[in-house]
Design a protein around this motif. Structure first.
Motif, PDB file in Angstrom:
ATOM      1  N   VAL A 130       0.839  -1.193   0.000  1.00  0.00           N
ATOM      2  CA  VAL A 130       0.000   0.000   0.000  1.00  0.00           C
ATOM      3  C   VAL A 130       0.878   1.248   0.000  1.00  0.00           C
ATOM      4  O   VAL A 130       2.025   1.212   0.442  1.00  0.00           O
ATOM      5  CB  VAL A 130      -0.938   0.035   1.228  1.00  0.00           C
ATOM      6  N   ASP A 131       0.332   2.350  -0.494  1.00  0.00           N
ATOM      7  CA  ASP A 131       0.998   3.647  -0.434  1.00  0.00           C
ATOM      8  C   ASP A 131       0.322   4.498   0.630  1.00  0.00           C
ATOM      9  O   ASP A 131      -0.905   4.578   0.688  1.00  0.00           O
ATOM     10  CB  ASP A 131       0.913   4.372  -1.783  1.00  0.00           C
ATOM     11  N   THR A 132       1.120   5.150   1.468  1.00  0.00           N
ATOM     12  CA  THR A 132       0.598   6.091   2.445  1.00  0.00           C
ATOM     13  C   THR A 132       1.075   7.491   2.078  1.00  0.00           C
ATOM     14  O   THR A 132       2.224   7.676   1.707  1.00  0.00           O
ATOM     15  CB  THR A 132       1.046   5.734   3.869  1.00  0.00           C
ATOM     16  N   PHE A 133       0.178   8.461   2.173  1.00  0.00           N
ATOM     17  CA  PHE A 133       0.487   9.813   1.706  1.00  0.00           C
ATOM     18  C   PHE A 133       1.291  10.618   2.720  1.00  0.00           C
ATOM     19  O   PHE A 133       1.784  11.710   2.403  1.00  0.00           O
ATOM     20  CB  PHE A 133      -0.796  10.572   1.341  1.00  0.00           C
ATOM     21  N   GLY A 152       5.792   7.569   5.488  1.00  0.00           N
ATOM     22  CA  GLY A 152       5.050   7.694   4.246  1.00  0.00           C
ATOM     23  C   GLY A 152       5.796   7.068   3.079  1.00  0.00           C
ATOM     24  O   GLY A 152       7.020   7.049   3.045  1.00  0.00           O
ATOM     25  N   GLY A 153       5.056   6.536   2.122  1.00  0.00           N
ATOM     26  CA  GLY A 153       5.655   5.872   0.967  1.00  0.00           C
ATOM     27  C   GLY A 153       4.988   4.539   0.729  1.00  0.00           C
ATOM     28  O   GLY A 153       3.817   4.345   1.057  1.00  0.00           O
ATOM     29  N   TYR A 195      -6.874   5.485   7.092  1.00  0.00           N
ATOM     30  CA  TYR A 195      -7.048   6.875   6.665  1.00  0.00           C
ATOM     31  C   TYR A 195      -5.842   7.354   5.877  1.00  0.00           C
ATOM     32  O   TYR A 195      -5.964   8.182   4.967  1.00  0.00           O
ATOM     33  CB  TYR A 195      -7.262   7.770   7.890  1.00  0.00           C
ATOM     34  N   TYR A 196      -4.649   6.820   6.188  1.00  0.00           N
ATOM     35  CA  TYR A 196      -3.419   7.303   5.566  1.00  0.00           C
ATOM     36  C   TYR A 196      -3.152   6.684   4.190  1.00  0.00           C
ATOM     37  O   TYR A 196      -2.155   7.010   3.561  1.00  0.00           O
ATOM     38  CB  TYR A 196      -2.230   7.039   6.492  1.00  0.00           C
ATOM     39  N   LEU A 197      -4.012   5.784   3.734  1.00  0.00           N
ATOM     40  CA  LEU A 197      -3.827   5.238   2.389  1.00  0.00           C
ATOM     41  C   LEU A 197      -4.010   6.340   1.353  1.00  0.00           C
ATOM     42  O   LEU A 197      -4.847   7.227   1.499  1.00  0.00           O
ATOM     43  CB  LEU A 197      -4.823   4.106   2.130  1.00  0.00           C
TER      44      LEU A 197
END
Length: 216
Positions: A130-133, A152-153, A195-197
């Protein structure tokens, strides 16, 4: 980030090699990461090598691709056998590692050993990328005690669970993701909010391919 462990069980003491040419910017011992070497490859690219049994290069050294920078071990807070925790970062964000154009996890050859990708937690099956912003706070339980941070990443998560809502403005999510944090104690099998996705919207917990992450 990914940990390489020898399928033969003969990992300890095997050479840890630089993945690309660059300059050593860190060569030290940390209580959690153990013997650590960090190489700056230029253009924002950095690689990190953790839990080494020993370090063969010092700060300021120029290294070539394939040059030995240390030996594989399990120093620091590593809870499994000897393994190489390897990270690629671009401009400070973790980037999913690749070998010959294939995203890890893959099986590949390393000298006389055959390596499989594995996480520090010792092989928990089923990982979703997954990517987190942004950097996501990590917790011991969904919404529980704060334990650390997932940077993040691109990161892996194991599964999801429904829990307390995290909401900022009109964006919200009840799903929580079990993962291994980048910093903190404990850092293994901790929880971050979906939420951070970086995509998929409210109350969604999908991987980068759009597949629903399995329930824990």
């Amino acid at each position: 980030m990914v940990d390489m462990v020898s399928a033969s069980g003969a990992t300890h003491g095997t050479p840890a090699l630089a993945s690309a040419a660059g300059t050593v910017i860190t060569s030290t011992f940390y209580s959690d990461a153990g013997n650590t070497v960090v190489i700056d490859h230029g253009s924002g690219w950095v690689t990190r090598y953790l839990h080494l049994a020993s370090r063969a290069v010092g700060v300021g050294a120029s290294v070539g691709r394939g040059q030995q920078i240390g030996a594989v071990g399990n120093t620091g807070s590593a809870t499994t056998g000897a393994h190489l925790h390897f990270e690629q970062r671009l401009n400070g964000a973790v980037v999913q590692a690749a070998v010959d154009g294939h995203l890890i996890p893959v099986t590949w050859s390393y000298n006389q050993h055959y390596e499989t990708s594995n996480n520090c937690g010792g092989g928990t099956p089923g990982r979703y990328w997954v990517d987190t912003f942004a950097d996501a706070p990590g917790y011991a339980t969904p919404g529980g005690t704060r334990t650390g941070t997932l940077y993040g990443g691109t990161n892996y998560v194991y599964c999801r669970a429904w829990g307390p809502v995290v909401q900022v403005g009109s964006a919200y999510n009840h799903w929580w993701l079990k993962t291994d944090l980048d910093s903190g104690s404990p850092w293994q099998n901790q929880w971050v909010s979906a939420y951070y996705l970086s995509r998929w919207g409210n109350d969604q917990a999908k991987d980068n391919n759009g597949a629903d992450i399995a329930n824990c």
